[in-house]
Scaffold this motif. Structure first.
Motif, PDB file in Angstrom:
ATOM      1  N   ARG A   1      -8.238   0.894  -7.534  1.00 42.83           N
ATOM      2  CA  ARG A   1      -7.250   0.655  -6.320  1.00 42.83           C
ATOM      3  C   ARG A   1      -6.648   1.862  -5.767  1.00 42.83           C
ATOM      4  NH1 ARG A   1      -2.532  -0.593  -8.203  1.00 42.83           N
ATOM      5  NH2 ARG A   1      -2.750  -0.331 -10.365  1.00 42.83           N
TER       6      ARG A   1
ATOM      7  N   ASP B   1       2.822   0.705 -11.814  1.00 40.43           N
ATOM      8  CA  ASP B   1       2.298   2.170 -11.096  1.00 40.43           C
ATOM      9  C   ASP B   1       3.520   2.869 -10.862  1.00 40.43           C
ATOM     10  OD1 ASP B   1       0.259   0.313  -8.832  1.00 40.43           O
ATOM     11  OD2 ASP B   1      -0.420   1.368 -10.735  1.00 40.43           O
TER      12      ASP B   1
ATOM     13  N   ILE C   1       0.711  -1.105  -0.067  1.00 37.08           N
ATOM     14  CA  ILE C   1      -0.097   0.039  -0.013  1.00 37.08           C
ATOM     15  C   ILE C   1       1.089   1.439  -0.004  1.00 37.08           C
ATOM     16  CG2 ILE C   1      -1.769   1.269   1.204  1.00 37.08           C
ATOM     17  CD1 ILE C   1      -2.775  -1.351   2.355  1.00 37.08           C
TER      18      ILE C   1
ATOM     19  N   GLU D   1     -13.001   6.989  -4.056  1.00 39.09           N
ATOM     20  CA  GLU D   1     -12.157   5.865  -4.251  1.00 39.09           C
ATOM     21  C   GLU D   1     -12.535   5.487  -5.952  1.00 39.09           C
ATOM     22  OE1 GLU D   1     -12.941   2.839  -1.401  1.00 39.09           O
ATOM     23  OE2 GLU D   1     -12.808   1.134  -2.902  1.00 39.09           O
TER      24      GLU D   1
ATOM     25  N   ILE E   1      -2.441   4.129  -2.825  1.00 39.88           N
ATOM     26  CA  ILE E   1      -2.626   3.130  -3.811  1.00 39.88           C
ATOM     27  C   ILE E   1      -2.564   1.641  -3.168  1.00 39.88           C
ATOM     28  CG2 ILE E   1      -1.622   2.148  -6.086  1.00 39.88           C
ATOM     29  CD1 ILE E   1      -0.095   4.922  -6.346  1.00 39.88           C
ATOM     30  N   ARG E   2      -3.582   0.732  -3.424  1.00 41.81           N
ATOM     31  CA  ARG E   2      -3.744  -0.413  -2.972  1.00 41.81           C
ATOM     32  C   ARG E   2      -3.210  -1.337  -3.616  1.00 41.81           C
ATOM     33  NH1 ARG E   2      -8.308   1.842  -1.587  1.00 41.81           N
ATOM     34  NH2 ARG E   2      -9.407   0.971  -3.498  1.00 41.81           N
ATOM     35  N   ASP E   3      -2.508  -2.756  -3.426  1.00 43.81           N
ATOM     36  CA  ASP E   3      -2.100  -3.599  -4.144  1.00 43.81           C
ATOM     37  C   ASP E   3      -1.028  -3.080  -5.355  1.00 43.81           C
ATOM     38  OD1 ASP E   3      -3.813  -6.173  -6.529  1.00 43.81           O
ATOM     39  OD2 ASP E   3      -1.561  -6.186  -5.357  1.00 43.81           O
ATOM     40  N   SER E   4      -0.067  -2.222  -5.009  1.00 44.79           N
ATOM     41  CA  SER E   4       0.337  -1.735  -5.967  1.00 44.79           C
ATOM     42  C   SER E   4       1.348  -2.582  -7.169  1.00 44.79           C
ATOM     43  CB  SER E   4       1.681  -0.813  -5.216  1.00 44.79           C
ATOM     44  OG  SER E   4       2.470  -1.504  -4.604  1.00 44.79           O
ATOM     45  N   GLN E   5       1.612  -2.245  -8.255  1.00 44.50           N
ATOM     46  CA  GLN E   5       1.943  -2.959  -9.371  1.00 44.50           C
ATOM     47  C   GLN E   5       3.134  -2.222 -10.019  1.00 44.50           C
ATOM     48  OE1 GLN E   5       0.375  -6.044 -10.342  1.00 44.50           O
ATOM     49  NE2 GLN E   5      -0.609  -5.454  -8.347  1.00 44.50           N
TER      50      GLN E   5
END
Lengths: 115, 114
Positions: free
Chosen positions: A60, A83, A18, A57, A76-80
């Motif tokens: 993500r 990103d 996160i 919201e 930012i949730r569950d960052s990739q």
């Protein structure tokens, strides 16, 4: 003192983490708050927009505005790895009766998400 | 739906020269704003055009001037170029009076001054 302060980082996190990005500001006239994402050699891309205080919201991404503290955040949730970019906060007040005039930006935070 | 387009993508000039950068707004937009982004910094507002007139101006010298055409496209002109003018110049468009529709940016023109 700058009107908008943003920690330039850089910020490096593992995939799935996160991420919290923040800006503070000094101008009480700001009413519109935005987060843009900018990839290398590209223009800023609008991520989130918020009017006045509150949360918003979108997938993500979560944007928060606290006008009483003059503080905005982007989570930012569950960052990739995709990103990984520079994140810019931006804000504006009303201008001539229209919604959007001059945008005042923070310096940008460089985010790297590693696999 | 065509977004904001800018030309050229990259330009090299020498000190003292003059430069013109061009911008076509996103379809349906009528307002164009120009920003200067130095390396490692956030964009700085130069000015905004609506109805072919400059509506707002940031803290930039008169060497920076602009124009908006009847089709809403715009030009940014910079005279007497200085080394410090090296930056990414961004154009953003929006629609006057539109709610919940902030500015959309092009990919910019990278100006290098030698």
């Amino acid at each position: 003192q700058k009107e908008v302060e943003q920690d330039p980082g850089p910020l490096s996190v593992p995939e799935g983490a996160i991420v919290s990005l923040n800006c503070t500001y000094s101008n009480s006239a700001f009413q519109y708050f935005m987060w843009y994402r900018q990839y290398s050699r590209k223009g800023p891309e609008l991520l989130m927009y918020t009017y006045s205080s509150g949360n918003k919201e979108d997938g993500r991404f979560t944007a928060q505005v606290d006008k009483s503290s003059k503080y905005i955040s982007l989570f930012i949730r569950d960052s990739q790895p995709s990103d990984s970019a520079t994140y810019l906060c931006a804000m504006s007040g009303k201008s001539g009766g229209t919604s959007y005039g001059k945008l005042t930006f923070g310096q940008g935070t460089i985010l790297t998400v590693h696999p | 739906d065509a977004g904001v387009t800018q030309s050229p993508t990259h330009l090299i000039k020498t000190r003292g020269q003059q430069v013109t950068l061009r911008c076509s707004p996103k379809s349906g937009h009528d307002t164009v704003s120009w920003y200067q982004q130095a390396l490692g910094q956030g964009p700085q507002f130069i000015f905004q055009y609506y109805e072919e007139e400059e509506r707002q101006r940031g803290n930039f010298p008169d060497r920076f001037s602009g124009h908006q055409f009847p089709n809403y496209s715009s030009e940014l002109n910079v005279n007497a170029l200085l080394l410090g003018d090296s930056a990414l110049y961004l154009c953003a468009s929006s629609l006057v009076g539109a709610v919940n529709q902030p500015q959309h940016f092009g990919d910019g023109t990278r100006l290098s001054i030698l």
